[in-house]
Design a protein around this motif. Structure first.
Motif, PDB file in Angstrom:
ATOM      1  N   ASN A   6       2.851 -61.759 -35.372  1.00 23.25           N
ATOM      2  CA  ASN A   6       4.223 -61.919 -34.899  1.00 23.25           C
ATOM      3  C   ASN A   6       4.949 -60.603 -35.158  1.00 23.25           C
ATOM      4  OD1 ASN A   6       6.765 -62.631 -34.192  1.00 23.25           O
ATOM      5  ND2 ASN A   6       7.036 -64.218 -35.739  1.00 23.25           N
ATOM      6  N   LEU A   7       5.126 -59.808 -34.127  1.00 24.99           N
ATOM      7  CA  LEU A   7       5.736 -58.493 -34.279  1.00 24.99           C
ATOM      8  C   LEU A   7       7.140 -58.431 -33.684  1.00 24.99           C
ATOM      9  CD1 LEU A   7       2.636 -56.282 -33.423  1.00 24.99           C
ATOM     10  CD2 LEU A   7       3.494 -56.919 -35.672  1.00 24.99           C
ATOM     11  N   SER A   8       7.774 -59.569 -33.523  1.00 22.94           N
ATOM     12  CA  SER A   8       9.115 -59.578 -32.950  1.00 22.94           C
ATOM     13  C   SER A   8      10.141 -59.170 -34.008  1.00 22.94           C
ATOM     14  CB  SER A   8       9.455 -60.955 -32.394  1.00 22.94           C
ATOM     15  OG  SER A   8       9.435 -61.907 -33.430  1.00 22.94           O
ATOM     16  N   VAL A   9      11.209 -58.565 -33.548  1.00 21.24           N
ATOM     17  CA  VAL A   9      12.297 -58.125 -34.423  1.00 21.24           C
ATOM     18  C   VAL A   9      13.304 -59.264 -34.542  1.00 21.24           C
ATOM     19  CG1 VAL A   9      14.165 -56.445 -34.688  1.00 21.24           C
ATOM     20  CG2 VAL A   9      11.973 -55.733 -33.705  1.00 21.24           C
ATOM     21  N   PRO A  10      13.701 -59.608 -35.756  1.00 16.21           N
ATOM     22  CA  PRO A  10      14.693 -60.683 -35.912  1.00 16.21           C
ATOM     23  C   PRO A  10      15.984 -60.348 -35.169  1.00 16.21           C
ATOM     24  CG  PRO A  10      13.790 -60.033 -38.043  1.00 16.21           C
ATOM     25  CD  PRO A  10      13.282 -59.056 -37.028  1.00 16.21           C
ATOM     26  N   GLU A  11      16.607 -61.359 -34.604  1.00 17.69           N
ATOM     27  CA  GLU A  11      17.822 -61.151 -33.812  1.00 17.69           C
ATOM     28  C   GLU A  11      18.994 -60.659 -34.649  1.00 17.69           C
ATOM     29  OE1 GLU A  11      18.873 -64.456 -31.355  1.00 17.69           O
ATOM     30  OE2 GLU A  11      16.814 -64.726 -30.669  1.00 17.69           O
ATOM     31  N   ASN A  12      19.041 -61.021 -35.929  1.00 15.71           N
ATOM     32  CA  ASN A  12      20.176 -60.641 -36.770  1.00 15.71           C
ATOM     33  C   ASN A  12      20.025 -59.242 -37.369  1.00 15.71           C
ATOM     34  OD1 ASN A  12      18.116 -61.241 -38.516  1.00 15.71           O
ATOM     35  ND2 ASN A  12      19.348 -62.470 -39.918  1.00 15.71           N
ATOM     36  N   LEU A  13      18.946 -58.553 -37.048  1.00 15.62           N
ATOM     37  CA  LEU A  13      18.717 -57.206 -37.573  1.00 15.62           C
ATOM     38  C   LEU A  13      19.509 -56.199 -36.752  1.00 15.62           C
ATOM     39  CD1 LEU A  13      17.027 -55.559 -39.637  1.00 15.62           C
ATOM     40  CD2 LEU A  13      15.367 -55.245 -37.822  1.00 15.62           C
ATOM     41  N   THR A  14      20.333 -55.406 -37.417  1.00 12.91           N
ATOM     42  CA  THR A  14      21.105 -54.389 -36.709  1.00 12.91           C
ATOM     43  C   THR A  14      20.469 -53.026 -36.938  1.00 12.91           C
ATOM     44  OG1 THR A  14      22.582 -54.087 -38.596  1.00 12.91           O
ATOM     45  CG2 THR A  14      23.289 -55.649 -36.915  1.00 12.91           C
ATOM     46  N   GLN A  15      20.469 -52.236 -35.905  1.00 15.56           N
ATOM     47  CA  GLN A  15      19.874 -50.904 -35.999  1.00 15.56           C
ATOM     48  C   GLN A  15      20.934 -49.907 -36.457  1.00 15.56           C
ATOM     49  OE1 GLN A  15      18.008 -49.571 -32.424  1.00 15.56           O
ATOM     50  NE2 GLN A  15      17.356 -47.639 -33.297  1.00 15.56           N
ATOM     51  N   GLU A  16      20.557 -49.099 -37.453  1.00 17.05           N
ATOM     52  CA  GLU A  16      21.475 -48.078 -37.935  1.00 17.05           C
ATOM     53  C   GLU A  16      21.473 -46.909 -36.960  1.00 17.05           C
ATOM     54  OE1 GLU A  16      20.835 -46.954 -41.980  1.00 17.05           O
ATOM     55  OE2 GLU A  16      20.578 -49.022 -42.639  1.00 17.05           O
ATOM     56  N   PRO A  17      22.596 -46.200 -36.854  1.00 18.97           N
ATOM     57  CA  PRO A  17      22.635 -45.056 -35.938  1.00 18.97           C
ATOM     58  C   PRO A  17      21.696 -43.952 -36.424  1.00 18.97           C
ATOM     59  CG  PRO A  17      24.630 -45.161 -37.272  1.00 18.97           C
ATOM     60  CD  PRO A  17      23.852 -46.409 -37.553  1.00 18.97           C
ATOM     61  N   GLU A  18      21.107 -43.250 -35.465  1.00 15.65           N
ATOM     62  CA  GLU A  18      20.208 -42.156 -35.823  1.00 15.65           C
ATOM     63  C   GLU A  18      21.029 -40.958 -36.279  1.00 15.65           C
ATOM     64  OE1 GLU A  18      17.124 -41.149 -33.091  1.00 15.65           O
ATOM     65  OE2 GLU A  18      16.905 -43.220 -32.444  1.00 15.65           O
ATOM     66  N   LEU A  19      20.547 -40.302 -37.328  1.00 11.43           N
ATOM     67  CA  LEU A  19      21.216 -39.119 -37.837  1.00 11.43           C
ATOM     68  C   LEU A  19      20.509 -37.883 -37.306  1.00 11.43           C
ATOM     69  CD1 LEU A  19      21.578 -40.150 -41.581  1.00 11.43           C
ATOM     70  CD2 LEU A  19      23.369 -40.119 -39.856  1.00 11.43           C
ATOM     71  N   PRO A  20      21.261 -36.822 -37.025  1.00 11.20           N
ATOM     72  CA  PRO A  20      20.597 -35.591 -36.599  1.00 11.20           C
ATOM     73  C   PRO A  20      19.783 -35.020 -37.751  1.00 11.20           C
ATOM     74  CG  PRO A  20      22.946 -35.221 -36.930  1.00 11.20           C
ATOM     75  CD  PRO A  20      22.703 -36.690 -37.080  1.00 11.20           C
ATOM     76  N   ILE A  21      18.669 -34.409 -37.437  1.00 12.22           N
ATOM     77  CA  ILE A  21      17.829 -33.803 -38.470  1.00 12.22           C
ATOM     78  C   ILE A  21      18.497 -32.504 -38.918  1.00 12.22           C
ATOM     79  CG2 ILE A  21      15.582 -32.758 -38.945  1.00 12.22           C
ATOM     80  CD1 ILE A  21      14.423 -34.673 -36.848  1.00 12.22           C
ATOM     81  N   PRO A  22      18.688 -32.339 -40.235  1.00  9.18           N
ATOM     82  CA  PRO A  22      19.308 -31.101 -40.728  1.00  9.18           C
ATOM     83  C   PRO A  22      18.426 -29.889 -40.394  1.00  9.18           C
ATOM     84  CG  PRO A  22      19.187 -32.755 -42.467  1.00  9.18           C
ATOM     85  CD  PRO A  22      18.381 -33.259 -41.324  1.00  9.18           C
ATOM     86  N   SER A  23      19.055 -28.739 -40.272  1.00 14.11           N
ATOM     87  CA  SER A  23      18.299 -27.512 -40.025  1.00 14.11           C
ATOM     88  C   SER A  23      17.378 -27.256 -41.215  1.00 14.11           C
ATOM     89  CB  SER A  23      19.257 -26.335 -39.851  1.00 14.11           C
ATOM     90  OG  SER A  23      19.881 -26.025 -41.098  1.00 14.11           O
TER      91      SER A  23
END
Length: 59
Positions: A6-23
Motif C-alpha cells: 500500500n503505497l498511497s499517501v494519506p489524504e491528511n498529509l500536507t506537503q511542505e514547500p520546497e526550499l531553494p538549495i543554498p549555494s
C-alpha cells in the motif's frame, strides 16, 4: 508479491514547500556554523531544524 504493498499517501498529509538549495559557499558556512555550535555544546535539535528549514542562517 509487490502488488500487496500500500503505497498511497494519506489524504491528511500536507506537503511542505520546497526550499531553494543554498549555494555551495552558503552550504560551507552552514556546516562551519553547525560544527562550531556542536563543539561548544550549543547545537540543539531546534537549532538544527531552523537551519534545515531555512529559518536560520549562519552568523
Amino acid at each position: 508479491m509487490q502488488d500487496d504493498l500500500n503505497l498511497s499517501v494519506p489524504e491528511n498529509l500536507t506537503q511542505e514547500p520546497e526550499l531553494p538549495i543554498p549555494s555551495l559557499d552558503d552550504q560551507k558556512l552552514i556546516v562551519a556554523e553547525l560544527k562550531r555550535l556542536e563543539e561548544t555544546g550549543e547545537l540543539t535539535p531546534e537549532i538544527l531544524e531552523e537551519f534545515m528549514t531555512g529559518k536560520r542562517k549562519p552568523e
